[in-house]
Design a protein around this motif. Structure first.
Motif, PDB file in Angstrom:
ATOM      1  N   THR A 120       0.822  -1.193   0.000  1.00 40.93           N
ATOM      2  CA  THR A 120       0.000   0.000   0.000  1.00 40.93           C
ATOM      3  C   THR A 120       0.858   1.245   0.000  1.00 40.93           C
ATOM      4  OG1 THR A 120      -0.070   0.148   2.407  1.00 40.93           O
ATOM      5  CG2 THR A 120      -1.761  -1.183   1.346  1.00 40.93           C
ATOM      6  N   HIS A 121       0.288   2.318  -0.508  1.00 47.84           N
ATOM      7  CA  HIS A 121       0.943   3.617  -0.481  1.00 47.84           C
ATOM      8  C   HIS A 121       0.700   4.211   0.894  1.00 47.84           C
ATOM      9  CE1 HIS A 121       2.403   7.504  -1.689  1.00 47.84           C
ATOM     10  NE2 HIS A 121       1.239   8.065  -1.423  1.00 47.84           N
ATOM     11  N   ASP A 122       1.560   3.779   1.863  1.00 45.36           N
ATOM     12  CA  ASP A 122       1.322   4.173   3.244  1.00 45.36           C
ATOM     13  C   ASP A 122       2.394   5.123   3.753  1.00 45.36           C
ATOM     14  OD1 ASP A 122      -0.585   3.740   5.366  1.00 45.36           O
ATOM     15  OD2 ASP A 122       1.077   2.897   6.502  1.00 45.36           O
ATOM     16  N   ALA A 123       3.212   5.652   2.846  1.00 40.26           N
ATOM     17  CA  ALA A 123       4.206   6.616   3.271  1.00 40.26           C
ATOM     18  C   ALA A 123       3.521   7.891   3.716  1.00 40.26           C
ATOM     19  CB  ALA A 123       5.159   6.926   2.116  1.00 40.26           C
ATOM     20  N   PRO A 124       3.967   8.509   4.857  1.00 42.88           N
ATOM     21  CA  PRO A 124       3.345   9.732   5.313  1.00 42.88           C
ATOM     22  C   PRO A 124       3.440  10.815   4.246  1.00 42.88           C
ATOM     23  CG  PRO A 124       4.749   8.800   7.018  1.00 42.88           C
ATOM     24  CD  PRO A 124       4.997   8.025   5.765  1.00 42.88           C
ATOM     25  N   ARG A 170      -5.702   6.625  -0.766  1.00 40.23           N
ATOM     26  CA  ARG A 170      -4.535   6.773  -1.638  1.00 40.23           C
ATOM     27  C   ARG A 170      -3.810   8.088  -1.383  1.00 40.23           C
ATOM     28  NH1 ARG A 170      -6.050   3.934  -7.454  1.00 40.23           N
ATOM     29  NH2 ARG A 170      -6.618   1.916  -6.548  1.00 40.23           N
ATOM     30  N   LEU A 171      -4.521   9.080  -0.904  1.00 40.12           N
ATOM     31  CA  LEU A 171      -3.887  10.351  -0.566  1.00 40.12           C
ATOM     32  C   LEU A 171      -3.187  10.297   0.789  1.00 40.12           C
ATOM     33  CD1 LEU A 171      -6.682  12.835  -1.716  1.00 40.12           C
ATOM     34  CD2 LEU A 171      -4.383  12.666  -2.689  1.00 40.12           C
ATOM     35  N   LEU A 172      -3.765   9.557   1.734  1.00 41.16           N
ATOM     36  CA  LEU A 172      -3.266   9.559   3.101  1.00 41.16           C
ATOM     37  C   LEU A 172      -2.475   8.320   3.480  1.00 41.16           C
ATOM     38  CD1 LEU A 172      -6.443  10.913   4.956  1.00 41.16           C
ATOM     39  CD2 LEU A 172      -4.398  12.198   4.304  1.00 41.16           C
ATOM     40  N   GLY A 173      -2.690   7.210   2.770  1.00 37.30           N
ATOM     41  CA  GLY A 173      -2.130   5.948   3.217  1.00 37.30           C
ATOM     42  C   GLY A 173      -3.135   5.245   4.112  1.00 37.30           C
ATOM     43  N   SER A 174      -3.038   3.930   4.188  1.00 38.07           N
ATOM     44  CA  SER A 174      -4.050   3.149   4.901  1.00 38.07           C
ATOM     45  C   SER A 174      -4.085   3.444   6.394  1.00 38.07           C
ATOM     46  CB  SER A 174      -3.799   1.647   4.679  1.00 38.07           C
ATOM     47  OG  SER A 174      -2.506   1.282   5.135  1.00 38.07           O
ATOM     48  N   ARG A 175      -2.908   3.708   6.993  1.00 35.24           N
ATOM     49  CA  ARG A 175      -2.856   3.887   8.441  1.00 35.24           C
ATOM     50  C   ARG A 175      -3.600   5.147   8.879  1.00 35.24           C
ATOM     51  NH1 ARG A 175       2.875   2.915  10.869  1.00 35.24           N
ATOM     52  NH2 ARG A 175       3.367   4.914   9.892  1.00 35.24           N
ATOM     53  N   LEU A 176      -3.231   6.289   8.306  1.00 35.11           N
ATOM     54  CA  LEU A 176      -3.873   7.543   8.698  1.00 35.11           C
ATOM     55  C   LEU A 176      -5.338   7.564   8.269  1.00 35.11           C
ATOM     56  CD1 LEU A 176      -3.799  10.323   9.924  1.00 35.11           C
ATOM     57  CD2 LEU A 176      -2.830  11.206   7.791  1.00 35.11           C
ATOM     58  N   ALA A 177      -5.628   7.058   7.071  1.00 38.63           N
ATOM     59  CA  ALA A 177      -7.016   7.047   6.592  1.00 38.63           C
ATOM     60  C   ALA A 177      -7.920   6.269   7.523  1.00 38.63           C
ATOM     61  CB  ALA A 177      -7.080   6.458   5.183  1.00 38.63           C
ATOM     62  N   SER A 178      -7.409   5.171   8.079  1.00 43.42           N
ATOM     63  CA  SER A 178      -8.228   4.357   8.985  1.00 43.42           C
ATOM     64  C   SER A 178      -8.544   5.097  10.271  1.00 43.42           C
ATOM     65  CB  SER A 178      -7.522   3.027   9.297  1.00 43.42           C
ATOM     66  OG  SER A 178      -6.339   3.235  10.041  1.00 43.42           O
ATOM     67  N   PHE A 179      -7.617   5.951  10.738  1.00 44.99           N
ATOM     68  CA  PHE A 179      -7.892   6.708  11.959  1.00 44.99           C
ATOM     69  C   PHE A 179      -8.834   7.878  11.690  1.00 44.99           C
ATOM     70  CE2 PHE A 179      -4.226   4.424  13.582  1.00 44.99           C
ATOM     71  CZ  PHE A 179      -4.605   4.190  14.897  1.00 44.99           C
TER      72      PHE A 179
END
Length: 322
Positions: free
Chosen positions: A5-9, A258-267
């Protein structure tokens, strides 16, 4: 190392701001489903019928746009077909079916609480699978958001847990986590709206299959329903469920991931619970209590903490690279 995933900050502020805006819009859209469906369920509709119409209508609306976005690049779809099927089964049909199965044995609050541990599952997945260890600020933000979620769901009064209900809710959590992880993958080349269309079609077919074999009870009642003292025809909330809480919500959610990454988007998606409470207040007159209001503020504070933690992690990575 290549990541799934594109999960880079996000390093560019406008991109981050746009991502959070889209994510909040998606959360608001998803959150509307509970308030819209509640009166229908009270009038005799089965949860299975509401969910199938919601996902099916969403698929019909998004499919033409998803096909157009491919621009004839059918090879992209063939190459990513397993991922699209996985998305439809887990993130769409699985999450919906498992959640409504959970609420047959649990109260809505505990079921939502268990399902919305998905952000923690995403953080754990990115750590174990891709080595993206969360920083202290990220963990602190997650803890604050978790406390706020407890207050918003008003679970302090206590509740009994049914083993089967907990199992279904955990399965729904896996589906929700899969939604964020798969949505954030921008390496496939699939446009967000194409992934949403494919997932909704697969999800609708899967739910339809469950209905045919009797695992998803289907019951519809053509009587008017009332929202905020306004009586509307039975088909009005169904159209809103399909257009807003399915078609728009899924497309916006994928774009945000896709803009935020899976980690931040989930929060950020935790705001869906807060929005759900607000929609219930506006449409159903269910006024949130003081603790729920405080909880909403804590959820937002936790999301800010996670975002600051992401920025700090990005700075540290850049310093190491230099």
């Amino acid at each position: 190392m290549a990541t799934m995933t594109h999960d880079a900050p996000v390093a560019v502020p406008p991109r981050a701001a746009a991502g959070i805006t889209v994510a909040l819009f998606s959360a608001l859209s998803f959150a509307l489903s509970g308030a819209l469906a509640s009166p229908m369920l009270d009038h005799g509709w089965s949860a299975g019928a509401v969910v199938l119409v919601r996902i099916g209508l969403g698929a019909l609306v998004v499919l033409p746009f998803g096909v157009a976005a491919l621009r004839g690049r059918w090879r992209l779809l063939r190459r990513n077909l397993p991922l699209v099927v996985l998305y439809g089964l887990l993130a769409v049909a699985g999450a919906q079916f498992c959640y409504f199965s959970a609420v047959q044995h649990l109260e809505v609050g505990p079921a939502l609480l268990i399902e919305y541990t998905a952000p923690a599952a995403v953080v754990l997945w990115m750590w174990l699978r891709h080595g993206q260890r969360p920083g202290r600020l990220t963990l602190a933000g997650a803890a604050v958001a978790a406390v706020g979620l407890l207050l918003v769901l008003d679970v302090l009064a206590g509740f009994g847990l049914h083993a089967g209900g907990v199992a279904w809710a955990l399965a729904a959590m896996i589906g929700a986590a899969a939604y964020f992880v798969i949505s954030a993958d921008d390496t496939t080349g699939l446009p967000p709206i194409t992934l949403a269309a494919g997932g909704l079609v697969v999800g609708a077919l899967a739910l339809g299959a469950l209905a045919l074999v009797g695992l998803l009870p289907m019951r519809a009642v053509r009587t008017s329903v009332t929202y905020a003292d306004v009586e509307v025809a039975w088909w009005v909330p169904l159209v809103a469920l399909g257009l807003v809480t399915a078609a728009v919500a899924y497309v916006a959610g994928i774009a945000a991931a896709r803009l935020l990454g899976s980690r931040l988007a989930s929060f950020v998606a935790l705001s869906e619970v807060v929005a759900g409470v607000l929609w219930a207040w506006v449409l159903l007159g269910e006024l949130p209590g003081p603790l729920q209001a405080v909880g909403g503020l804590l959820v937002l504070a936790g999301v800010v903490g996670v975002k600051l933690g992401e920025k700090k992690s990005a700075t540290e990575v850049q310093q190491i690279a230099l």
